[in-house]
Write an enzyme that holds these catalytic residues in place. Sequence first.
Site, PDB file in Angstrom:
ATOM      1  N   TYR A 167       0.972  -0.995   0.227  1.00 58.61           N
ATOM      2  CA  TYR A 167      -0.194  -0.236   0.348  1.00 58.61           C
ATOM      3  C   TYR A 167       0.724   1.214  -0.045  1.00 58.61           C
ATOM      4  CZ  TYR A 167      -3.934   3.313   2.386  1.00 58.61           C
ATOM      5  OH  TYR A 167      -4.348   4.663   2.005  1.00 58.61           O
ATOM      6  N   THR A 168       2.079   1.195   0.749  1.00 55.62           N
ATOM      7  CA  THR A 168       2.968   2.558   1.061  1.00 55.62           C
ATOM      8  C   THR A 168       3.549   2.560  -0.222  1.00 55.62           C
ATOM      9  OG1 THR A 168       4.172   1.376   1.545  1.00 55.62           O
ATOM     10  CG2 THR A 168       3.430   2.005   3.591  1.00 55.62           C
ATOM     11  N   LYS A 171       1.180   4.155  -2.643  1.00 51.70           N
ATOM     12  CA  LYS A 171       0.871   5.640  -2.826  1.00 51.70           C
ATOM     13  C   LYS A 171       2.215   6.531  -2.648  1.00 51.70           C
ATOM     14  CE  LYS A 171      -4.109   4.858  -1.538  1.00 51.70           C
ATOM     15  NZ  LYS A 171      -4.963   5.340  -2.408  1.00 51.70           N
ATOM     16  N   ALA A 200     -12.352   8.575   8.067  1.00 53.97           N
ATOM     17  CA  ALA A 200     -12.660   6.764   8.168  1.00 53.97           C
ATOM     18  C   ALA A 200     -13.261   6.347   7.378  1.00 53.97           C
ATOM     19  CB  ALA A 200     -13.931   6.585   9.061  1.00 53.97           C
ATOM     20  N   HIS A 501      47.118  26.613  24.733  1.00 55.14           N
ATOM     21  CA  HIS A 501      47.555  28.070  25.527  1.00 55.14           C
ATOM     22  C   HIS A 501      46.488  27.765  26.711  1.00 55.14           C
ATOM     23  CE1 HIS A 501      46.819  30.199  21.401  1.00 55.14           C
ATOM     24  NE2 HIS A 501      46.342  29.604  20.903  1.00 55.14           N
TER      25      HIS A 501
END
Length: 598
Positions: A167-168, A171, A200, A501
């Site tokens: 799905y990712t 998308k 939803a 120093h």
Amino acid sequence: MSSSDGKLRYDGRVAVVTGAGAGLGREYALLFAERGAKVVVNDLGGTHSGDGASQRAADIVVDEIRKAGGEAVADYNSVIDGAKVIETAIKAFGRVDILVNNAGILRDRSLVKTSEQDWNLVNDVHLKGSFKCTQAAFPYMKKQNYGRIIMTSSNSGIYGNFGQVNYTAAKMGLIGLANTVAIEGARNNVLCNVIVPTAASRMTEGILPDILFNELKPKLIAPVVAYLCHESCEDNGSYIESAAGWATKLHMVRGKGAVLRPSLDDPVTIEYVKDVWSNVTDMSKAKHLGAIAEASGTLLEVLEKLKEGGGDAIEDAFEFNSKELITYALGIGASVKNAKDMRFLYENDADFAAIPTFFVLPGLLLQMSTDKLLSKALPNSQVDFSNILHGEQYLEIVDDLPTSGTLLTNGKVFDVMDKGSGAVVVTNSESFDESGRLLVRNQSTTFIVGAGKFGGKKDPIAGVVPLQPAPNRQPDATVQYTTSEDQAALYRLSGDKNPLHIDPQMALLAGFKTPILHGLCTLGFSVRAVLAQFADNNPALFKAVKVRFSGPVIPGQTLRVDLWKQGTRINFRTVVVETGKEVISGAYVDLKSSQAKL
């Protein structure tokens, strides 16, 4: 178009909405129809996992539209058969103006458990289906010189989500698809944008918590999509996120990056990549690029700089505020006993400002923190605190100085000279504020003991800022300061923590009997004398300074600064009173104007 009551209308437009049998798609279809569009309600009628088919879902929505006085037809084709979906619109209404690619399914599995079928089905519906429907509608839209296309992405695609590799991927792929459709359609007024909804639906039921599920009403997102599809909306290639009555624009950004080699003739090494990785991944100067041409243009600029043998090979961020400015001022002898020093010591003073020499620090700390500016100039020599001496310094103030902020400093090796007993490396740096405004230029000359006799040239190239001997006459003014025995310990708090120093052992290794004062601390005292004598302590009048560090100062010794005024150039030398030896020579300050106190 708009009605007399100011409402946006879609009269005469034909909208195709895929996956319109429920959830977001249903709300889109109902809203388009309510505002005058003729709607094709596409829905295969399967389950959220893509199983089965039914005409019922699409028919119910079409009935709702018709009962409300609207026009709609149902389409039961799979979006993979995009040509058939668009054919339904053409046969029923003769045109297609709006396409909302909304259809989708879920088949959630972890990476290892995702089957070939799980991958193919999800990508077919989301990505391939959107492609096929868009491909079929595009010629009609181009011919009529009008079209609005929506791709549906997801936060899961943008950020990733456990158990949704199929799905990712789909998308995120839709964002790339939308980018190209937006480019190809622009000249024909066919605009393509992406909606990133959180709502939803059948797909998210049982996944989202009940309280969130109940508030993520698809109806609240529909007006956002409807506006993107209206003729008055001129967005093209935008990604719009929307949920629960809220919307925002997303876009990709690219950091400033880092050059991974000094020139085209040099290789890129793993070690160098590691050393500059913080710059590679720094996003503090990130910006949005609107087209691939901009990205290519940036790379061409980098290559041109590499061709010249340099560029912003080293970068560093330098953050400061009033605390750092005050610490620095104390480190170079500013005192509350002198009323005119309060502007450098008290952040609420009406004229609070930085002593200009504070801004040698970005270039210095860039050089110290990376160690690459010097070591890459002399790849066959050891370069560390035990064998480096600060020889000369040039500082130029280019624009108004802030009292806090973050500066991005770019540094590069400018020149290398062979002096026999050692090597001289000249580095240039430029410091920019957060808006990209150039504030400061620094040029530092460093002597590396024992690194000479490599067969290099002896004289500087053009662009190395020259020194200027003091005039052969009595000084126009003399200012005297006594340093503290703790002067070096205090000054090092400003960032120059070279152990020479403060550490007696390191001082001995470098050939000194005791830790010595920083040359830049002596510079700070000297420039304070110039400002006090010829600029009424106004740092805004300072333009530039150039000095040679010609001898050491022991903390606690007294400094005498001899000054000669020649227009807006103040030549000076700094002498240790106790020994009579010059410690700064060939020096001058350029002022923007002079307010002499002779």
